[in-house]
Each structure stands twice: as C-alpha cells, then as structure tokens.
Scaffold this active site. Structure first.
Site, PDB file in Angstrom:
ATOM      1  N   SER A 141      11.475   8.136  16.294  1.00  0.00           N
ATOM      2  CA  SER A 141      12.547   7.312  15.740  1.00  0.00           C
ATOM      3  C   SER A 141      13.855   7.569  16.448  1.00  0.00           C
ATOM      4  O   SER A 141      14.794   6.797  16.311  1.00  0.00           O
ATOM      5  CB  SER A 141      12.768   7.661  14.267  1.00  0.00           C
ATOM      6  OG  SER A 141      11.598   7.545  13.534  1.00  0.00           O
ATOM      7  N   HIS A 189       8.495   2.006  19.135  1.00  0.00           N
ATOM      8  CA  HIS A 189       8.880   2.433  17.793  1.00  0.00           C
ATOM      9  C   HIS A 189       8.501   1.374  16.764  1.00  0.00           C
ATOM     10  O   HIS A 189       9.045   0.270  16.759  1.00  0.00           O
ATOM     11  CB  HIS A 189      10.393   2.710  17.769  1.00  0.00           C
ATOM     12  CG  HIS A 189      10.873   3.257  16.481  1.00  0.00           C
ATOM     13  ND1 HIS A 189      12.118   3.023  15.977  1.00  0.00           N
ATOM     14  CD2 HIS A 189      10.254   4.044  15.573  1.00  0.00           C
ATOM     15  CE1 HIS A 189      12.261   3.636  14.825  1.00  0.00           C
ATOM     16  NE2 HIS A 189      11.134   4.259  14.552  1.00  0.00           N
ATOM     17  N   GLU A 244      10.311  -1.630  18.555  1.00  0.00           N
ATOM     18  CA  GLU A 244      11.369  -1.409  19.544  1.00  0.00           C
ATOM     19  C   GLU A 244      10.716  -0.815  20.787  1.00  0.00           C
ATOM     20  O   GLU A 244       9.936   0.134  20.681  1.00  0.00           O
ATOM     21  CB  GLU A 244      12.404  -0.404  19.020  1.00  0.00           C
ATOM     22  CG  GLU A 244      13.291  -0.925  17.918  1.00  0.00           C
ATOM     23  CD  GLU A 244      14.299   0.122  17.463  1.00  0.00           C
ATOM     24  OE1 GLU A 244      15.483  -0.198  17.405  1.00  0.00           O
ATOM     25  OE2 GLU A 244      13.919   1.269  17.143  1.00  0.00           O
ATOM     26  N   ASN A 271      17.774   2.360  14.046  1.00  0.00           N
ATOM     27  CA  ASN A 271      18.294   3.534  13.342  1.00  0.00           C
ATOM     28  C   ASN A 271      19.779   3.763  13.595  1.00  0.00           C
ATOM     29  O   ASN A 271      20.454   4.389  12.775  1.00  0.00           O
ATOM     30  CB  ASN A 271      17.481   4.781  13.690  1.00  0.00           C
ATOM     31  CG  ASN A 271      16.186   4.803  12.898  1.00  0.00           C
ATOM     32  OD1 ASN A 271      16.128   4.287  11.797  1.00  0.00           O
ATOM     33  ND2 ASN A 271      15.146   5.370  13.468  1.00  0.00           N
TER      34      ASN A 271
HETATM   35  N1  CAA Z   1      -1.776  -5.266   5.035  1.00  0.00           N
HETATM   36  C1  CAA Z   1      -1.243  -6.489   5.278  1.00  0.00           C
HETATM   37  N2  CAA Z   1      -0.275  -7.065   4.535  1.00  0.00           N
HETATM   38  C2  CAA Z   1       0.153  -6.383   3.476  1.00  0.00           C
HETATM   39  C3  CAA Z   1      -0.356  -5.101   3.151  1.00  0.00           C
HETATM   40  C4  CAA Z   1      -1.362  -4.550   3.980  1.00  0.00           C
HETATM   41  N3  CAA Z   1      -1.882  -3.360   3.757  1.00  0.00           N
HETATM   42  N4  CAA Z   1       0.281  -4.671   2.051  1.00  0.00           N
HETATM   43  C5  CAA Z   1       1.159  -5.617   1.705  1.00  0.00           C
HETATM   44  N5  CAA Z   1       1.073  -6.651   2.565  1.00  0.00           N
HETATM   45  C6  CAA Z   1       1.900  -7.884   2.552  1.00  0.00           C
HETATM   46  C7  CAA Z   1       1.776  -8.658   1.249  1.00  0.00           C
HETATM   47  O1  CAA Z   1       0.716  -9.563   1.325  1.00  0.00           O
HETATM   48  C8  CAA Z   1       3.101  -9.367   1.182  1.00  0.00           C
HETATM   49  O2  CAA Z   1       3.064 -10.446   2.091  1.00  0.00           O
HETATM   50  P1  CAA Z   1       3.732 -11.877   1.758  1.00  0.00           P
HETATM   51  O3  CAA Z   1       5.207 -11.629   1.851  1.00  0.00           O
HETATM   52  O4  CAA Z   1       3.200 -12.762   2.838  1.00  0.00           O
HETATM   53  O5  CAA Z   1       3.278 -12.225   0.374  1.00  0.00           O
HETATM   54  C9  CAA Z   1       4.074  -8.336   1.771  1.00  0.00           C
HETATM   55  O6  CAA Z   1       3.266  -7.498   2.599  1.00  0.00           O
HETATM   56  C10 CAA Z   1       4.773  -7.486   0.696  1.00  0.00           C
HETATM   57  O7  CAA Z   1       3.780  -6.756  -0.002  1.00  0.00           O
HETATM   58  P2  CAA Z   1       3.881  -6.290  -1.522  1.00  0.00           P
HETATM   59  O8  CAA Z   1       4.164  -7.499  -2.381  1.00  0.00           O
HETATM   60  O9  CAA Z   1       2.693  -5.511  -1.879  1.00  0.00           O
HETATM   61  O10 CAA Z   1       5.060  -5.279  -1.533  1.00  0.00           O
HETATM   62  P3  CAA Z   1       6.567  -5.483  -1.915  1.00  0.00           P
HETATM   63  O11 CAA Z   1       6.915  -6.921  -2.046  1.00  0.00           O
HETATM   64  O12 CAA Z   1       6.803  -4.568  -3.059  1.00  0.00           O
HETATM   65  O13 CAA Z   1       7.262  -4.930  -0.595  1.00  0.00           O
HETATM   66  C11 CAA Z   1       7.750  -3.419   1.146  1.00  0.00           C
HETATM   67  C12 CAA Z   1       7.079  -3.602  -0.199  1.00  0.00           C
HETATM   68  C13 CAA Z   1       6.944  -4.139   2.227  1.00  0.00           C
HETATM   69  C14 CAA Z   1       7.779  -1.927   1.433  1.00  0.00           C
HETATM   70  C15 CAA Z   1       9.181  -4.037   1.078  1.00  0.00           C
HETATM   71  O14 CAA Z   1       9.867  -3.494  -0.029  1.00  0.00           O
HETATM   72  C16 CAA Z   1       9.969  -3.777   2.325  1.00  0.00           C
HETATM   73  O15 CAA Z   1       9.809  -4.442   3.327  1.00  0.00           O
HETATM   74  N6  CAA Z   1      10.888  -2.773   2.268  1.00  0.00           N
HETATM   75  C17 CAA Z   1      11.717  -2.404   3.388  1.00  0.00           C
HETATM   76  C18 CAA Z   1      10.944  -1.456   4.272  1.00  0.00           C
HETATM   77  C19 CAA Z   1      11.727  -1.065   5.486  1.00  0.00           C
HETATM   78  O16 CAA Z   1      12.890  -1.361   5.672  1.00  0.00           O
HETATM   79  N7  CAA Z   1      11.053  -0.301   6.366  1.00  0.00           N
HETATM   80  C20 CAA Z   1      11.636   0.168   7.579  1.00  0.00           C
HETATM   81  C21 CAA Z   1      11.927   1.607   7.407  1.00  0.00           C
HETATM   82  S1  CAA Z   1      12.645   2.294   8.880  1.00  0.00           S
HETATM   83  C22 CAA Z   1      11.302   2.851   9.733  1.00  0.00           C
HETATM   84  O17 CAA Z   1      10.186   2.714   9.373  1.00  0.00           O
HETATM   85  C23 CAA Z   1      11.541   3.475  11.029  1.00  0.00           C
HETATM   86  C24 CAA Z   1      12.350   4.672  11.139  1.00  0.00           C
HETATM   87  O18 CAA Z   1      12.522   5.085  12.269  1.00  0.00           O
HETATM   88  C25 CAA Z   1      12.977   5.410  10.049  1.00  0.00           C
END
Ligand code: CAA
Length: 283
Positions: free
Chosen positions: A119, A140, A152, A191
């Site tokens: 990251s 990333h 990324e 980030n």
């Molecule tokens: N496989 C495929 N698709 C899936 C899945 C899986 N295992 N699980 C869920 N999905 C899909 C669902 O079908 C749904 O799709 P649609 O929008 O087409 O309906 C979507 O993903 C959302 O799923 P859920 O309804 O189960 O979950 P949610 O609505 O509660 O969302 C979340 C959960 C995806 C985590 C959402 O809250 C989110 O995007 N949060 C932000 C996460 C984020 O910002 N992550 C980046 C972090 S930074 C990082 O990772 C890098 C770093 O360097 C720190």
C-alpha cells in the site's frame, strides 16, 4: 492462454487477489507459511466464492471451476513456472524484501513479472534487492478485491516498459479492473488522499470532537460514502492503517501522515479492526 499466477500471502488481500485471478481463468498457486495458514486462506476464498453465488455474481459451476484452479503451498519453488507472482504479505519492508530476493531467484530463468501489492512501501526498495529490477512493479488492489474495480500500477524508475504493459494487460484485460498509474512515492494515489482522511477522523474521536458513530454517519449520510472512515479503518485493519501512515510519514515528514496515539494504542492492544473482532466497532 490461461496465465499461471503465484500469490505470496493468503491474508485478506492475497486471498482476494488469488480469488479474482482464478475467477478470470488463471491457474493460481498461493504460498502461505504453514498448513494452518493455507486452510485459513482456502476458507476465506470459499466464503467469498459462496457469497458471489448468493448475490448472483457467479454460477455454482463457475464457483467450482474457480476453486479448482487454486492450489495452496508452503514452498517458494512452486513459483518457478509462474508468469506473474504478486506478493501480498503484511506491510513489513524487511519481510517483503526477503520475499523478493527469494522469488526473484526462483523465477530468474522464466523472467516472471514480479509485483507487490504494497500500500505504501516504495517499489524501488523491493526491486533493488532483485538481480533484474526491470521486471518488478507495484500492483495495488483494494479491499474487498472481488468488489472494488481499481488497481494502481506503480512502476519504479527501473521498471521496463514491457513489465508495465504486461501488468496493465493482466489487471485490465485479464481481470477487468480499472487501472491508474502512480509515481513511486509512499502512498501512491489512493492512500495519499485516503490516509490523511482516516487519520483526521481518528483524531476527531481522540479529541472528543465527535463520536465514532457520528463521524461515520456524517460521511455516509452527508457525502454518500459507502461506509464511514472509522468503519473503513476497521475494514482495512488498524495495523495496516498505522503501517501505511508510518511509511508515508517516514517518506514526507508531514504531520498529517503521523498516526495518532489512539490508533497506535489500539494496535498495541490487539484491537486491529474486523480481523481481530474489535476495532472502533465490535465484530
Ligand atoms: N464477489 C463478487 N461480488 C460481491 C461479493 C463477492 N464475494 N460480495 C459482494 N459482492 C457485490 C454485491 O453483489 C454488491 O454488488 P451490486 O452493487 O452490484 O449489488 C456489492 O458487491 C456490495 O456488496 P454487499 O451488498 O454485500 O455489501 P455492502 O453493500 O454492505 O458493501 C463494501 C460492502 C463493498 C465493503 C462497501 O461498504 C464498500 O465498498 N466500502 C468501501 C471499501 C473501501 O473503500 N475499500 C478500500 C479500502 S483501501 C484499500 O483496500 C487499500 C489500502 O491500501 C489501504
């Protein structure tokens, strides 16, 4: 032709990357430290594949095909026939460097593309320990990997144009991800923006300016974010959040990247977010 992919580390990110590669037709080998860690990765991936079936993103046959393309191993020698190896272990520079040294040697004859999912650690520091740094690049991914479409791409000063194009083609054409290119500076693009925001939210809680719940509700309801910054820090892992902040602070010496004491105390106390069952929220 199906690509042969290796993933080092079967934690949240490594398992997610391996799952997405297998779902897109790649033959995938995941390397973990022992059989228990291999089992944990297998369970994590099976849970996610099952969820993908439940939400209609995969058929049962596609889930079974993907699961059948994944192998879990404890040795590095299994990487000798891989086209691409992606390292996704914890944000520990010494550990990552050791892995690049080892995997670089095992894959030297094949000229395997070597990527890190770091990251925030500059890619040059990982490339520099290998004998052919031109085949090393940052790729990333974002958590949850099966859901978030971004990768990324971070070339170091020594990454070749061919490596860059192979990494882009894998992420965009094979996995169907959106790609952006960032310079080799701690934090890259996402980030550099996300971490100061998360740390600002933690400081608001630490100073008593607003509660955890109110900070999160404010950003979900007021800015249409899918989750608030404290729930997001719990999802990323508070240890990872602190490690990324530390790398960025070490690189730029800017106070906005310095991890607040509350974050450090929570990590020292084992409150790491979702993965430990307790962070800003209980799980
Ligand atoms: N496989 C495929 N698709 C899936 C899945 C899986 N295992 N699980 C869920 N999905 C899909 C669902 O079908 C749904 O799709 P649609 O929008 O087409 O309906 C979507 O993903 C959302 O799923 P859920 O309804 O189960 O979950 P949610 O609505 O509660 O969302 C979340 C959960 C995806 C985590 C959402 O809250 C989110 O995007 N949060 C932000 C996460 C984020 O910002 N992550 C980046 C972090 S930074 C990082 O990772 C890098 C770093 O360097 C720190």
């Amino acid at each position: 032709m199906a690509e042969a992919v290796g993933v080092v580390g079967g934690g949240i990110m490594g398992s997610g990357i391996a799952e997405v590669a297998a779902r897109n037709g790649c033959d995938v080998v995941i390397r973990e430290v022992d059989a228990t860690a291999c089992d944990a990765s297998r369970h994590r991936i099976e849970r996610s594949l099952d969820k993908a079936v439940r939400v209609g993103k995969l058929t049962e046959a596609e889930r079974d095909d993907a699961a059948g393309r994944l192998r879990y191993v404890t040795g590095f020698e299994e990487f000798a026939d891989r086209d691409l190896v992606i390292e996704a272990v914890v944000e520990d520079e010494a550990l990552k460097a050791e892995i690049f040294r080892t995997v670089g040697k095992v894959t030297a004859a094949r000229g395997t593309l070597l990527a890190s999912n770091t990251s925030s650690i500059p890619i040059m520091r990982l490339a520099a320990v290998t004998e052919d740094p031109e085949r090393v690049i940052g790729m990333h991914f974002f958590n949850p990997v099966p859901v978030l479409p971004l990768v990324e791409l971070i070339p170091s000063l020594l990454t070749s144009a061919e490596t860059m194009e192979r990494a882009r083609a894998f992420a965009a054409d094979r996995l169907g991800k959106h790609t952006v290119v960032g310079k080799d500076r701690a934090g890259f693009v996402v980030n550099a923006l996300l971490i100061p925001y998360l740390l600002a939210a933690i400081r608001m809680v630490e100073t008593g300016f607003a509660t955890v719940e109110d900070v999160d509700v404010a950003m979900v309801s007021g800015c249409a974010h899918p989750m608030g910054p404290l729930a997001l820090a719990d999802l990323i892992g508070l240890d990872t959040t602190a490690a990324v902040a530390n790398s960025m602070y070490a690189e730029f010496k800017e106070p906005l990247y310095a991890p607040p004491p509350l974050l450090l105390r929570m990590v020292e106390g084992g409150r790491l977010g979702r993965k430990s069952g307790q962070g800003f929220y209980p799980y």
